[in-house]
Design an enzyme around this catalytic site. Structure first.
Site, PDB file in Angstrom:
ATOM      1  N   TYR A   1       7.086  -8.603  -6.088  1.00  0.00           N
ATOM      2  CA  TYR A   1       7.369  -7.799  -4.974  1.00  0.00           C
ATOM      3  C   TYR A   1       6.474  -7.242  -4.258  1.00  0.00           C
ATOM      4  O   TYR A   1       6.277  -7.277  -3.163  1.00  0.00           O
ATOM      5  CB  TYR A   1       8.659  -6.996  -5.371  1.00  0.00           C
ATOM      6  CG  TYR A   1       8.963  -5.757  -4.455  1.00  0.00           C
ATOM      7  CD1 TYR A   1       9.339  -6.093  -3.138  1.00  0.00           C
ATOM      8  CD2 TYR A   1       8.863  -4.294  -4.789  1.00  0.00           C
ATOM      9  CE1 TYR A   1       9.649  -5.120  -2.310  1.00  0.00           C
ATOM     10  CE2 TYR A   1       8.956  -3.273  -4.033  1.00  0.00           C
ATOM     11  CZ  TYR A   1       9.506  -3.662  -2.647  1.00  0.00           C
ATOM     12  OH  TYR A   1       9.561  -2.591  -1.873  1.00  0.00           O
TER      13      TYR A   1
ATOM     14  N   LYS B   1       4.489  -7.771  -0.807  1.00  0.00           N
ATOM     15  CA  LYS B   1       4.199  -6.725   0.268  1.00  0.00           C
ATOM     16  C   LYS B   1       2.850  -6.794   0.426  1.00  0.00           C
ATOM     17  O   LYS B   1       2.714  -6.411   1.633  1.00  0.00           O
ATOM     18  CB  LYS B   1       5.012  -5.678  -0.340  1.00  0.00           C
ATOM     19  CG  LYS B   1       6.666  -5.495  -0.590  1.00  0.00           C
ATOM     20  CD  LYS B   1       7.282  -5.535   0.806  1.00  0.00           C
ATOM     21  CE  LYS B   1       7.459  -4.153   1.526  1.00  0.00           C
ATOM     22  NZ  LYS B   1       8.324  -4.285   2.629  1.00  0.00           N
TER      23      LYS B   1
HETATM   24  N1  LIG Z   1      14.371   1.046  -1.634  1.00  0.00           N
HETATM   25  C1  LIG Z   1      13.447   1.634  -2.158  1.00  0.00           C
HETATM   26  O1  LIG Z   1      13.218   2.457  -3.298  1.00  0.00           O
HETATM   27  C2  LIG Z   1      12.030   1.207  -1.408  1.00  0.00           C
HETATM   28  C3  LIG Z   1      10.738   1.985  -1.588  1.00  0.00           C
HETATM   29  C4  LIG Z   1       9.667   1.651  -1.193  1.00  0.00           C
HETATM   30  C5  LIG Z   1       9.646   0.748  -0.019  1.00  0.00           C
HETATM   31  N2  LIG Z   1      10.966   0.051   0.422  1.00  0.00           N
HETATM   32  C6  LIG Z   1      10.964  -1.028   1.550  1.00  0.00           C
HETATM   33  O2  LIG Z   1      11.621  -0.330   2.230  1.00  0.00           O
HETATM   34  C7  LIG Z   1      12.375  -1.378   3.147  1.00  0.00           C
HETATM   35  C8  LIG Z   1      13.628  -1.271   3.193  1.00  0.00           C
HETATM   36  O3  LIG Z   1      14.179  -1.083   1.672  1.00  0.00           O
HETATM   37  P1  LIG Z   1      15.564  -1.404   1.221  1.00  0.00           P
HETATM   38  O4  LIG Z   1      15.688  -0.414  -0.048  1.00  0.00           O
HETATM   39  O5  LIG Z   1      16.436  -0.833   2.464  1.00  0.00           O
HETATM   40  O6  LIG Z   1      15.975  -2.736   1.031  1.00  0.00           O
HETATM   41  P2  LIG Z   1      17.481  -3.443   0.496  1.00  0.00           P
HETATM   42  O7  LIG Z   1      18.448  -2.650   0.505  1.00  0.00           O
HETATM   43  O8  LIG Z   1      16.924  -4.409  -0.511  1.00  0.00           O
HETATM   44  O9  LIG Z   1      17.522  -4.432   1.780  1.00  0.00           O
HETATM   45  C9  LIG Z   1      16.910  -5.360   2.395  1.00  0.00           C
HETATM   46  C10 LIG Z   1      17.056  -5.828   3.522  1.00  0.00           C
HETATM   47  O10 LIG Z   1      16.297  -6.756   3.998  1.00  0.00           O
HETATM   48  C11 LIG Z   1      17.324  -7.622   4.658  1.00  0.00           C
HETATM   49  N3  LIG Z   1      16.445  -9.168   4.549  1.00  0.00           N
HETATM   50  C12 LIG Z   1      16.127  -9.793   3.388  1.00  0.00           C
HETATM   51  N4  LIG Z   1      15.525 -11.096   3.564  1.00  0.00           N
HETATM   52  C13 LIG Z   1      15.672 -11.191   5.036  1.00  0.00           C
HETATM   53  C14 LIG Z   1      15.469 -12.331   5.924  1.00  0.00           C
HETATM   54  N5  LIG Z   1      14.613 -13.227   5.316  1.00  0.00           N
HETATM   55  N6  LIG Z   1      15.811 -12.106   7.271  1.00  0.00           N
HETATM   56  C15 LIG Z   1      16.303 -10.995   7.437  1.00  0.00           C
HETATM   57  N7  LIG Z   1      16.529 -10.039   6.943  1.00  0.00           N
HETATM   58  C16 LIG Z   1      16.179 -10.068   5.399  1.00  0.00           C
HETATM   59  C17 LIG Z   1      18.375  -7.628   3.699  1.00  0.00           C
HETATM   60  O11 LIG Z   1      19.449  -8.492   4.462  1.00  0.00           O
HETATM   61  P3  LIG Z   1      20.502  -9.292   3.620  1.00  0.00           P
HETATM   62  O12 LIG Z   1      21.727  -8.174   3.519  1.00  0.00           O
HETATM   63  O13 LIG Z   1      20.981 -10.453   4.311  1.00  0.00           O
HETATM   64  O14 LIG Z   1      20.083  -9.676   2.403  1.00  0.00           O
HETATM   65  C18 LIG Z   1      18.341  -6.306   3.716  1.00  0.00           C
HETATM   66  O15 LIG Z   1      19.170  -5.810   5.050  1.00  0.00           O
HETATM   67  C19 LIG Z   1      11.574  -2.688   2.370  1.00  0.00           C
HETATM   68  O16 LIG Z   1      10.663  -3.262   3.178  1.00  0.00           O
HETATM   69  C20 LIG Z   1      11.213  -2.220   0.963  1.00  0.00           C
HETATM   70  O17 LIG Z   1       9.998  -2.996   0.638  1.00  0.00           O
HETATM   71  C21 LIG Z   1      12.186   0.254  -0.384  1.00  0.00           C
END
Ligand SMILES: NC(=O)c1ccc[n+]([C@@H]2O[C@H](COP(=O)([O-])OP(=O)(O)OC[C@H]3O[C@@H](n4cnc5c(N)ncnc54)[C@H](OP(=O)(O)O)[C@@H]3O)[C@@H](O)[C@H]2O)c1
Length: 490
Positions: free
Chosen positions: A237, A241
Site C-alpha cells: 500500500y 502510494k
Molecule cells: N483511511 C485512512 O486511515 C487513511 C489514512 C491516510 C490516507 N488515506 C488515503 O485517503 C484516501 C481515501 O481513503 P479511504 O480510507 O476513504 O479509502 P477507502 O475507504 O478504502 O475507499 C477507497 C475508495 O477508492 C475507490 N477506488 C478503489 N479503486 C478504484 C479504482 N480503480 N477506480 C476508482 N475508484 C477506486 C473505492 O471504490 P470502490 O467502492 O469501488 O472500491 C473507494 O471509494 C486514500 O487515498 C487513502 O490512501 C486514508
C-alpha cells in the site's frame, strides 16, 4: 498567503471526486453539499458497469448513509431533487486512461466544466495484489493528473496520499516531496517502468503455470510485499502510494496540485455529527479486539505515539488547502495528523479502552457481559516471538504430533488452528511497523495554512483542523469508542 471565504470559493464550482464510496470521499461530498448548497455540480467517479449502476452505488453507498442525515433534515422533502440536481454519478475507473470514461462527449463536457478535482481513490489494503495496487495507487494518480491537465478551467487538484509514504522513518518527518526514483534504502534506485515490467512478467509466468485465481492473488500479494521491502517500504500500500506521489510530483508541470498526507483517519470529531465512522482499520480493529476480550497481548511500543486524526478535520484541511492553492502553479505537501501538536500514546489508548469497556461491557451472544482481562504487553519483536512460540506454535506442534499418533483424527482442528495462527502472524507482520512507529509528522505547512486561514476570511467554526482542540480523553470516551461500538461491532 491570503485565504478568502471557503464557502464562497465553492459557490458555483464543478467538482470531480474519485473514491467517494470511501470514508473520506463521502465526508467531502456531504460537507460541500451542506455548507455550500450553491455548488454547481459534483461528478462522482464510481466503479460500475454503466452510469445506472454508478447511480445505484451512489444512492446505496453514499447518499443513503446515516452520514447524510443532517443534510436530509435540513432539506426535508427537497433532499431527493437537490441530490439529483447537484450530483452526477459516472462509471469509471482511475486505473484506466481517461479514468475509464468511455463516452467522448461526457469526457469533453467534464473537461470543460470541472474546476476542482479531489483524488481520494485508492486501494488501502496493506497487502493488496501488486498489480492491483500499482494500477490504482500509482497509475491511478497518474491518470487523474493527466485528466486534470485536460481540464481547461481547473483551479486545483488535491491528491490524497498518506503520511506513511515515509515508510518506517524515525524522528521528525518533514512535509517533503518524494523524488522520482527515490527509495528508502541506501544505494537503491526505483524505476516505476521496471516495476510494471516485473508485474507483467510475473503474471505471464503464473498464466503459463495455469495458476488459478486464488493462487495468482496470493502470489501477487506476496510479490507486492517483496518489491516494497526490496525498496525499503513495509507494505504494498505505502509503496504504491509513494510511487503515485512521485508521478504526480514529477509530471505535474504548471498545474496547481496539492498532495495531502493524512495520518490514521478516525471517526468524525464534530461534523456532520460526532462519531461517524465506517470500516474497521487499525484503531477500530484494536478497539473491537479489546471490547470483545480478544486482545490477549499488545505487540507494540506502548509509549509510542499513535498519530490519529478525525476524518472531518482531514476534509476541512483539504477544503482550505483547495482555496489557498487554487489557480497558482504549486506543489504543496501537507501532513494532516496530530503527533507533533497533540500527541496521543498507545498507553493512553489502551487505558481508554479498559475504562470504557469496564463501564459499558460488550454483551456476548449469550447475553453475558465480556470482562476485560489483562493483556500482555510485548514491546519487542523478540518477546513477541517467545510469546507466539509458547502460546501458539508449541501447542500447534503438540497437536500435530497427537494428530499423527491418532491417525489424523484431529486433522481438521490442526488445519483450522494452523490457518488462524498463520493469518494472525500475517496481520501482525503488516501492522507491526505502525505499532512500533518512532516518527512524528511535522506539519509546518499545515500550521501555516491554519494561521493564514485564521487571519483570512475562512469560516473557522466550519473548517476547523487544529488537532490541539482535541481532548483525547473526551474524544475516546464519548465519541470514538462509542462510534466504533455503534458502527463496527457486529
Ligand atoms: N483511511 C485512512 O486511515 C487513511 C489514512 C491516510 C490516507 N488515506 C488515503 O485517503 C484516501 C481515501 O481513503 P479511504 O480510507 O476513504 O479509502 P477507502 O475507504 O478504502 O475507499 C477507497 C475508495 O477508492 C475507490 N477506488 C478503489 N479503486 C478504484 C479504482 N480503480 N477506480 C476508482 N475508484 C477506486 C473505492 O471504490 P470502490 O467502492 O469501488 O472500491 C473507494 O471509494 C486514500 O487515498 C487513502 O490512501 C486514508
Amino acid at each position: 498567503m491570503e485565504i478568502g471565504s471557503v464557502k464562497q470559493f465553492f459557490k458555483g464550482k464543478t467538482i470531480l471526486v474519485t473514491g467517494a464510496t470511501g470514508i473520506l470521499g463521502k465526508i467531502f461530498v456531504e460537507k460541500i453539499l451542506r455548507v455550500q448548497p450553491e455548488v454547481k455540480k459534483i461528478y462522482l467517479l464510481l466503479r460500475a458497469s454503466n452510469h445506472y449502476s454508478a447511480e445505484e452505488r451512489m444512492y446505496d453507498e453514499i447518499i443513503g448513509k446515516e452520514l447524510f442525515k443532517v443534510l436530509k433534515a435540513n432539506l426535508g422533502g427537497n433532499f431527493g431533487s437537490f441530490i439529483s440536481e447537484k450530483i452526477t454519478a459516472i462509471s469509471g475507473d482511475v486505473s484506466e486512461e481517461n479514468l475509464g470514461i468511455k463516452e467522448e462527449n461526457l469526457r469533453k463536457e467534464m473537461m470543460e466544466e470541472i474546476d476542482i478535482i479531489l483524488n481520494s481513490a485508492a486501494t488501502t489494503k496493506f497487502d493488496e495484489r501488486f498489480d492491483v495496487a500499482m494500477r490504482t495507487n500509482t497509475m491511478g494518480a497518474f491518470h487523474v493528473l493527466n485528466f486534470a491537465k485536460n481540464c481547461s478551467n481547473l483551479k486545483i487538484l488535491v491528491h490524497v496520499s498518506t503520511a506513511y509514504v515515509c515508510g518506517e522513518s524515525e524522528g521528525l518527518i518533514l512535509e517533503e516531496p518524494l523524488r522520482m526514483g527515490q527509495t528508502l534504502k541506501e544505494f537503491s534506485e526505483l524505476d516505476i517502468e521496471y516495476e510494471k515490467k516485473l508485474i507483467k512478467e510475473k503474471l505471464n509466468e503464473l498464466k503459463a503455470e495455469y495458476a488459478n485465481e486464488g493462487i495468482i492473488t496470493s502470489k501477487m500479494r506476496s510479490f507486492g510485499i517483496e518489491r516494497a521491502n526490496e525498496h525499503g517500504w513495509p507494505n504494498t500500500y505505502v509503496f504504491t502510494k509513494a510511487m503515485g506521489e512521485m508521478l504526480v510530483g514529477h509530471m505535474k508541470e504548471n498545474l496547481p496540485v496539492v498532495i495531502l498526507r493524512p495520518t490514521i483517519i478516525t471517526s468524525t470529531y464534530k461534523e456532520p455529527f460526532p462519531g461517524w465512522v465506517e470500516g474497521a482499520r487499525i484503531i477500530e480493529s484494536l478497539t473491537v479486539a479489546f471490547g470483545k476480550g480478544k486482545l490477549k497481548c499488545f505487540l507494540g511500543d506502548i509509549e509510542a505515539v499513535v498519530d490519529v486524526i478525525p476524518a472531518d478535520m482531514v476534509i476541512n484541511a483539504i477544503m482550505v488547502a483547495m482555496v489557498a492553492n487554487s489557480n497558482k502553479p504549486c506543489d504543496m505537501i501537507y501532513h494532516v495528523g496530530s503527533s507533533v501538536r497533540n500527541p496521543l500514546r498507545y498507553i493512553k489508548f489502551t487505558e481508554y479502552g479498559r475504562r470504557y469497556f469496564t463501564e459499558k461491557p460488550w454483551i456476548d451472544k449469550n447475553g453475558n457481559p465480556i470482562k476485560i482481562g489483562t493483556f500482555k504487553v510485548l514491546d519487542s519483536v523478540d518477546s513477541f516471538q517467545r510469546y507466539i512460540f509458547i502460546y501458539y506454535l508449541l501447542p500447534l506442534k503438540v497437536l500435530k504430533l497427537v494428530n499423527a499418533i491418532c491417525c489424523q483424527r484431529f486433522q481438521k482442528l490442526y488445519l483450522e488452528l494452523n490457518r488462524k495462527i498463520q493469518r494472525g502472524l500475517g496481520l501482525v507482520g503488516l501492522y507491526k511497523p505502525y505499532l512500533f512507529f518512532k516518527g512524528v509528522f511535522d506539519d509546518i505547512n499545515t500550521e501555516k495554512l491554519r494561521m493564514a486561514a485564521m487571519q483570512g476570511e475562512v469560516e473557522m467554526d466550519l473548517f476547523y483542523f487544529d488537532p490541539k482542540m482535541i481532548d483525547w480523553d473526551d474524544y475516546a470516551m464519548t465519541i470514538n469508542i462509542p462510534s466504533t461500538v455503534k458502527y463496527i461491532f457486529k
